[in-house]
Design an enzyme around this catalytic site. Structure first.
Site, PDB file in Angstrom:
ATOM      1  N   TYR A 156       0.839  -1.213   0.000  1.00  0.00           N
ATOM      2  CA  TYR A 156       0.000   0.000   0.000  1.00  0.00           C
ATOM      3  C   TYR A 156       0.872   1.261   0.000  1.00  0.00           C
ATOM      4  O   TYR A 156       0.657   2.181  -0.802  1.00  0.00           O
ATOM      5  CB  TYR A 156      -0.904  -0.047   1.226  1.00  0.00           C
ATOM      6  N   LYS A 160       1.162   4.165  -2.832  1.00  0.00           N
ATOM      7  CA  LYS A 160       0.839   5.559  -2.518  1.00  0.00           C
ATOM      8  C   LYS A 160       2.032   6.487  -2.767  1.00  0.00           C
ATOM      9  O   LYS A 160       1.853   7.652  -3.148  1.00  0.00           O
ATOM     10  CB  LYS A 160       0.349   5.676  -1.069  1.00  0.00           C
TER      11      LYS A 160
END
Ligand code: NAI
Length: 248
Positions: A156, A160
């Protein structure tokens, strides 16, 4: 008079959560809003109805943002229905958290594809339209963990961080055509995504936040409104952290 009068916005993954709050905020400020989600479920139908109730045009589109061909198709359809695209918010995102030693290839690929490749797909599809218009604002929904990293969120956080590099690169490449690109990095925001976390984990987050609370989807939407509107006409290539001073 709204801040987005006459503009058309696309928001991905906006049936619920932060995306929904952004779609509604944009509609309140006069934008016509096309939004996508994986399926036109009850959430998507409710969001669509709320946008239309504000007196602007709103339409939900079923699309998998991680799929390149599907994205080309949906952007062409939105262009046919709305006639222009001024704002793109790459909001669709998922988590598949886990320690790196236990993370599967599938967990890695899925998060990178849904969170990062999706933004490439949409930027690639809208850029010729914005190029011709000589106008556009692209907003990538990053996260504070894309700036600082986070244990058990390697996939993640990497996705990002990638969204930040993508926004900065597009800002430099397309700036000469008056196309801006920025990233929003929310901290802990109270949505369905974070609601599933156990109470002790939520309390742990609050303790790390100087404002001592989670943010609301509307507080993120207010920043998206600023970046979408001409109020930010000289702001490009930036990361705006919306985190109650958690990351300073
Ligand atoms: P959410 O899970 O409530 O909403 C995400 C939406 O994206 C859902 O409607 C989902 O169906 C849709 N979606 C998922 N995969 C998709 C795909 N392949 N194609 C199209 N739509 C898809 O999540 P939330 O909390 O509203 O998050 C929105 C964005 O903000 C995400 O990118 C998330 O990573 C980011 N974010 C959220 C934070 C939080 O604390 N909630 C903090 C920082 C960033």
């Amino acid at each position: 008079m709204g801040l987005l009068d006459g503009k058309v916005a696309i928001v991905t993954g906006a049936a619920r959560g932060i995306g929904r709050a952004i779609a509604l905020k944009f509609a309140q400020e006069g934008a016509d809003v096309a939004f996508t989600d994986l399926a036109i479920d009850d959430n998507a139908k409710a969001t669509e109805a709320e946008i239309n109730a504000l007196g602007v045009k709103g339409k939900a589109y079923a699309s998998n943002a991680a799929d390149y061909a599907d994205t080309e198709r949906v952007v062409a359809q939105i262009m046919e229905d709305f006639g222009r695209i001024d704002v793109l918010v790459n909001n669709a995102g998922i988590t598949r958290d886990g320690a790196i030693k236990r993370m599967t290839e599938q967990q890695w690929d899925m998060v990178i594809n849904v969170n990062l490749k999706s933004a490439f797909n949409f930027i690639h599809a809208v850029q010729p339209i914005m190029f011709k218009q000589k106008n556009g604002s692209i907003i990538n929904m990053s996260s504070v963990v894309g700036v600082s990293g986070n244990a058990n969120q390697a996939n993640y956080a990497a996705s990002k961080a990638g969204l930040i590099g993508l926004a900065k690169s597009v800002a430099q490449e397309l700036g000469p055509r008056n196309i801006r690109a920025n990233a929003i990095a929310p901290g802990f925001i109270l949505t369905e995504m974070t609601d599933v976390l156990p109470d002790n984990v939520k309390e742990g987050w609050y303790a790390q936040i100087p404002l001592r609370r989670g943010g609301t989807p509307e507080e993120v939407a207010n920043v998206a409104l600023f970046l979408a509107s001409d109020l930010s006409s000289f702001v490009s290539g930036q990361v705006l952290q919306v985190c109650g001073a958690m990351n300073t």
